[in-house]
Design a protein around this motif. Structure first.
Motif, mmCIF file in Angstrom:
data_model
loop_
_atom_site.group_PDB
_atom_site.id
_atom_site.type_symbol
_atom_site.label_atom_id
_atom_site.label_comp_id
_atom_site.label_asym_id
_atom_site.label_seq_id
_atom_site.Cartn_x
_atom_site.Cartn_y
_atom_site.Cartn_z
ATOM 1 N N SER A 51 -10.448 -28.102 37.005
ATOM 2 C CA SER A 51 -10.120 -29.199 36.087
ATOM 3 C C SER A 51 -11.284 -29.502 35.154
ATOM 4 O O SER A 51 -11.074 -29.810 33.976
ATOM 5 N N GLY A 52 -12.498 -29.403 35.675
ATOM 6 C CA GLY A 52 -13.674 -29.634 34.855
ATOM 7 C C GLY A 52 -13.775 -28.627 33.718
ATOM 8 O O GLY A 52 -14.021 -28.998 32.573
ATOM 9 N N PHE A 53 -13.583 -27.342 34.044
ATOM 10 C CA PHE A 53 -13.618 -26.327 32.985
ATOM 11 C C PHE A 53 -12.490 -26.549 31.983
ATOM 12 O O PHE A 53 -12.695 -26.426 30.775
ATOM 13 N N GLU A 54 -11.310 -26.874 32.454
ATOM 14 C CA GLU A 54 -10.184 -27.145 31.554
ATOM 15 C C GLU A 54 -10.524 -28.298 30.604
ATOM 16 O O GLU A 54 -10.248 -28.228 29.405
ATOM 17 N N SER A 55 -11.137 -29.327 31.139
ATOM 18 C CA SER A 55 -11.512 -30.493 30.335
ATOM 19 C C SER A 55 -12.552 -30.127 29.277
ATOM 20 O O SER A 55 -12.438 -30.523 28.109
ATOM 21 N N ILE A 56 -13.565 -29.367 29.672
ATOM 22 C CA ILE A 56 -14.609 -28.952 28.727
ATOM 23 C C ILE A 56 -14.014 -28.081 27.624
ATOM 24 O O ILE A 56 -14.331 -28.249 26.446
ATOM 25 N N ILE A 57 -13.149 -27.167 27.995
ATOM 26 C CA ILE A 57 -12.499 -26.303 27.000
ATOM 27 C C ILE A 57 -11.707 -27.154 26.014
ATOM 28 O O ILE A 57 -11.782 -26.955 24.804
ATOM 29 N N ALA A 58 -10.968 -28.126 26.523
ATOM 30 C CA ALA A 58 -10.177 -29.002 25.652
ATOM 31 C C ALA A 58 -11.076 -29.825 24.735
ATOM 32 O O ALA A 58 -10.779 -29.989 23.545
ATOM 33 N N GLN A 59 -12.199 -30.324 25.250
ATOM 34 C CA GLN A 59 -13.116 -31.138 24.454
ATOM 35 C C GLN A 59 -13.795 -30.332 23.357
ATOM 36 O O GLN A 59 -13.985 -30.815 22.248
ATOM 37 N N ARG A 60 -14.166 -29.118 23.678
ATOM 38 C CA ARG A 60 -14.904 -28.302 22.706
ATOM 39 C C ARG A 60 -13.988 -27.607 21.710
ATOM 40 O O ARG A 60 -14.443 -27.151 20.666
ATOM 41 N N GLY A 61 -12.737 -27.509 22.046
ATOM 42 C CA GLY A 61 -11.745 -26.982 21.125
ATOM 43 C C GLY A 61 -11.883 -25.521 20.769
ATOM 44 O O GLY A 61 -12.276 -24.690 21.565
ATOM 45 N N GLU A 62 -11.555 -25.203 19.536
ATOM 46 C CA GLU A 62 -11.467 -23.838 19.039
ATOM 47 C C GLU A 62 -12.743 -23.022 19.213
ATOM 48 O O GLU A 62 -12.697 -21.814 19.352
ATOM 49 N N LYS A 63 -13.881 -23.656 19.195
ATOM 50 C CA LYS A 63 -15.153 -22.947 19.287
ATOM 51 C C LYS A 63 -15.280 -22.142 20.577
ATOM 52 O O LYS A 63 -16.090 -21.240 20.650
ATOM 53 N N LEU A 64 -14.504 -22.512 21.551
ATOM 54 C CA LEU A 64 -14.685 -21.890 22.851
ATOM 55 C C LEU A 64 -13.567 -20.943 23.238
ATOM 56 O O LEU A 64 -13.216 -20.817 24.395
ATOM 57 N N GLY A 65 -13.054 -20.234 22.272
ATOM 58 C CA GLY A 65 -12.021 -19.245 22.578
ATOM 59 C C GLY A 65 -12.496 -18.238 23.601
ATOM 60 O O GLY A 65 -11.748 -17.842 24.502
ATOM 61 N N LEU A 66 -13.760 -17.832 23.507
ATOM 62 C CA LEU A 66 -14.292 -16.865 24.455
ATOM 63 C C LEU A 66 -14.415 -17.482 25.844
ATOM 64 O O LEU A 66 -14.129 -16.819 26.850
ATOM 65 N N LEU A 67 -14.825 -18.743 25.930
ATOM 66 C CA LEU A 67 -14.872 -19.414 27.231
ATOM 67 C C LEU A 67 -13.474 -19.446 27.825
ATOM 68 O O LEU A 67 -13.284 -19.162 29.006
ATOM 69 N N ARG A 68 -12.486 -19.764 27.016
ATOM 70 C CA ARG A 68 -11.102 -19.795 27.502
ATOM 71 C C ARG A 68 -10.706 -18.432 28.068
ATOM 72 O O ARG A 68 -10.141 -18.336 29.146
#
Length: 89
Positions: A51-68
């Protein structure tokens, strides 16, 4: 030293222990313990990390396509222990 995959994911994408801890609702110290521990975490703890990673991905948005992409490829094995320099996501 063996660490959990989520540590590699966290470091690769510049997510601090404090940031992940806040997103998970646990302390940075607990994140550190989880990353290095040989003990198997509870299902509840694993869900908090996810859930923490999901939240961070949502907060950072498009910039984190690679993290996703990296997260999606290993979200079901985040607690697997691997050599810190032996594993590439």
């Amino acid at each position: 030293m063996k660490v959990r995959k989520f540590r590699i994911l966290r470091l690769r994408h510049h997510v601090s222990m404090v940031e992940l801890g806040r997103a998970c609702g646990v302390s940075a110290q607990r994140i550190s313990e989880l990353e290095l521990s040989e003990n198997k975490p509870s299902a509840e703890t694993v869900q908090k990390i996810r859930s923490g990673f999901e939240s961070i991905i949502a907060q950072r948005g498009e910039k984190l396509g690679l993290l996703r992409q990296d997260y999606d490829s290993c979200k079901n094995s985040l607690m697997e222990r691997v050599g810190e320099y032996e594993y590439e996501l």
